[in-house]
Design an enzyme around this catalytic site. Structure first.
Site, PDB file in Angstrom:
ATOM      1  N   HIS A 147       1.027  -1.228   0.036  1.00 32.47           N
ATOM      2  CA  HIS A 147       0.041   0.110  -0.121  1.00 32.47           C
ATOM      3  C   HIS A 147       0.941   1.310   0.142  1.00 32.47           C
ATOM      4  O   HIS A 147       0.535   2.167  -0.795  1.00 32.47           O
ATOM      5  CB  HIS A 147      -0.704   0.215   1.259  1.00 32.47           C
ATOM      6  CG  HIS A 147      -1.895  -1.206   1.366  1.00 32.47           C
ATOM      7  ND1 HIS A 147      -1.790  -1.927   2.162  1.00 32.47           N
ATOM      8  CD2 HIS A 147      -3.147  -1.338   0.630  1.00 32.47           C
ATOM      9  CE1 HIS A 147      -2.747  -2.782   2.052  1.00 32.47           C
ATOM     10  NE2 HIS A 147      -3.599  -2.578   1.105  1.00 32.47           N
ATOM     11  N   GLY A 177      -2.915  -1.337  -7.423  1.00 34.09           N
ATOM     12  CA  GLY A 177      -1.788  -2.386  -7.385  1.00 34.09           C
ATOM     13  C   GLY A 177      -1.931  -3.416  -8.205  1.00 34.09           C
ATOM     14  O   GLY A 177      -3.175  -4.144  -8.525  1.00 34.09           O
TER      15      GLY A 177
HETATM   16  P1  AMP Z   1      -6.398  -3.409  -0.503  1.00 36.19           P
HETATM   17  O1  AMP Z   1      -6.321  -2.467   0.827  1.00 36.19           O
HETATM   18  O2  AMP Z   1      -6.282  -4.966  -0.463  1.00 36.19           O
HETATM   19  O3  AMP Z   1      -7.999  -3.107  -1.233  1.00 36.19           O
HETATM   20  O4  AMP Z   1      -5.505  -2.988  -1.597  1.00 36.19           O
HETATM   21  C1  AMP Z   1      -5.449  -1.393  -1.819  1.00 36.19           C
HETATM   22  C2  AMP Z   1      -4.575  -0.993  -3.069  1.00 36.19           C
HETATM   23  O5  AMP Z   1      -3.248  -1.722  -2.787  1.00 36.19           O
HETATM   24  C3  AMP Z   1      -5.035  -1.944  -4.086  1.00 36.19           C
HETATM   25  O6  AMP Z   1      -4.747  -1.138  -5.316  1.00 36.19           O
HETATM   26  C4  AMP Z   1      -4.234  -3.189  -4.265  1.00 36.19           C
HETATM   27  O7  AMP Z   1      -3.944  -3.563  -5.567  1.00 36.19           O
HETATM   28  C5  AMP Z   1      -2.845  -2.649  -3.507  1.00 36.19           C
HETATM   29  N1  AMP Z   1      -1.998  -3.391  -3.228  1.00 36.19           N
HETATM   30  C6  AMP Z   1      -2.304  -4.728  -2.403  1.00 36.19           C
HETATM   31  N2  AMP Z   1      -1.176  -5.653  -2.224  1.00 36.19           N
HETATM   32  C7  AMP Z   1      -0.266  -4.945  -2.872  1.00 36.19           C
HETATM   33  C8  AMP Z   1       1.227  -5.281  -3.234  1.00 36.19           C
HETATM   34  N3  AMP Z   1       1.483  -6.384  -2.551  1.00 36.19           N
HETATM   35  N4  AMP Z   1       2.000  -4.449  -4.019  1.00 36.19           N
HETATM   36  C9  AMP Z   1       1.469  -3.334  -4.559  1.00 36.19           C
HETATM   37  N5  AMP Z   1       0.232  -3.114  -4.250  1.00 36.19           N
HETATM   38  C10 AMP Z   1      -0.713  -4.053  -3.430  1.00 36.19           C
END
Ligand code: AMP
Length: 280
Positions: A37, A149
Site C-alpha cells: 500500500h 496495485g
Molecule cells: P486493498 O487494501 O487490499 O484493497 O488494496 C489497496 C490497494 O493496494 C489496491 O490497489 C491493491 O492492488 C494494492 N496492493 C495490495 N497489495 C499490494 C502489493 N503487494 N503490492 C502493491 N500493491 C498492492
C-alpha cells in the site's frame, strides 16, 4: 494529514486544493496496511502535489460474509503509517456516508466478460461491489491520478473500464507488486495465515516463476499449468484457478495470440484465499 469522516467535507477541501493548482493523487485501500500500500503512496507522491488515501472496508464487494467479518482492522497503525508516508488527507467514511440509501438495489455496471472470468467467476458480484465503492470514492475525491496495485490485476482492468463508463479524466496507474523476501505477494490477508500456512504460501509465487520459466522455454501452456497446479496441490493449497490469459482483457490465451500474456493464480490455505499474478 487531515482526517475526514464526511465525504462532503473532503470534497469541499479538495475542490479548494484543485482550484489552487494542486495535482491530486488517490490511493484507495481497505486498511491493514503493508508496504505494498505504501508503495502506491510513494508513487503518488512522486507524481502529485497532494496525496489522498482512504480506508474503507466495502461491504458490497465481499461475496463471502465470513471474509468481511474477519477482514483485519489495524486503524491506529494505518493512520500512523499514512501520515509518516506523507499522505495529505485521509478519508475514513462510514458505510452510511457512501451508501446513504442502504445496500440494496445498488446500480450495476456493464463489465462485459471481466465479470465472469477468473475472480469474477469465483466471487460473483465482487466486481460490481468494487465499482460501487470506487465510484463513490472517486465522486468525492475527483483525483487527477489513481494508484492501484497490479497485485489485483483484474481489479485494475475493471476500474479502467469503470473510468471509461464514467467518461472520467482520472488517469489510472497500475503499480508493481511488492513481495516479501520469500516471494509471497504482500497482502492484508497474509496476517490471517497460521505459521505453517505462511510457510507454504510462497508456493504461489514459486508456481508463477515456474510458469514463466516454462513459458519462456516455449513449453506447451497446458503442461506448464498442470505442473504449477501440482506443485501447489501437493502442499495442500486448494487451487481455484491457475491460468494464462491475455494481459489486455484476460481472455484465455490461445496459441498464436499476439501481445503480452499474464499468469494468474487464486488458491486457499485454510480459510485464507490468496491471489497473485505475473506478466510473462
Ligand atoms: P486493498 O487494501 O487490499 O484493497 O488494496 C489497496 C490497494 O493496494 C489496491 O490497489 C491493491 O492492488 C494494492 N496492493 C495490495 N497489495 C499490494 C502489493 N503487494 N503490492 C502493491 N500493491 C498492492
Amino acid at each position: 494529514m487531515i482526517l475526514f469522516k464526511s465525504g462532503a467535507e473532503l470534497a469541499f477541501h479538495l475542490q479548494k486544493k484543485h482550484a489552487s493548482g494542486s495535482r491530486i493523487g488517490f490511493v484507495p485501500t481497505m486498511g491493514a496496511l503493508h508496504d505494498g500500500h505504501l508503495s502506491l503512496v510513494r508513487q503518488s507522491r512522486s507524481q502529485c502535489s497532494l496525496t489522498v488515501s482512504s480506508i474503507f472496508i466495502n461491504p458490497t464487494q465481499f461475496n463471502d460474509p465470513r471474509d468481511f467479518q474477519k477482514y483485519p482492522v489495524t486503524l491506529e497503525k494505518d493512520i500512523y503509517l499514512l501520515e509518516k508516508a506523507g499522505v495529505g488527507a485521509l478519508f475514513l467514511p462510514e458505510v452510511e456516508d457512501l451508501y446513504p440509501g442502504g445496500l440494496q438495489d445498488l446500480e450495476k455496471y456493464d463489465l462485459g466478460r471481466l465479470e465472469t472470468l477468473l475472480e469474477g467467476k469465483y466471487r460473483p458480484g465482487h466486481f460490481q461491489g468494487v465499482c460501487q465503492a470506487v465510484r463513490r470514492l472517486l465522486d468525492r475525491v475527483r483525483p487527477d491520478d489513481l494508484f492501484m496495485g497490479q497485485k489485483d490485476y483484474q481489479q485494475c482492468l475493471v476500474v479502467r473500464r469503470l473510468l471509461d463508463l464514467m467518461s472520467s479524466s482520472t488517469v489510472l496507474h497500475t503499480c508493481p507488486i511488492l513481495r516479501e523476501a520469500d516471494g509471497l505477494a504482500m497482502s492484508s490477508r497474509n496476517m490471517r495465515l497460521s505459521e505453517s500456512e505462511r510457510k507454504k504460501a510462497p508456493l504461489i509465487y514459486q508456481s508463477l516463476v515456474q510458469i514463466k520459466t516454462g513459458w519462456q522455454e516455449g513449453r506447451p501452456a497446458g503442461s506448464v499449468l498442470e505442473q504449477a497446479r501440482d506443485l501447489m496441490s501437493s502442499e495442500g493449497l486448494r487451487v481455484d484457478y491457475v491460468e494464462i490469459a491475455r494481459s489486455a482483457d484476460l481472455a484465455p490465451w490461445h496459441e498464436g495470440d499476439e501481445g503480452m500474456a499474464v499468469a494468474l493464480v487464486a488458491a486457499s490455505l485454510g480459510e485464507v484465499r490468496l491471489i497473485d499474478n505475473m506478466l510473462l
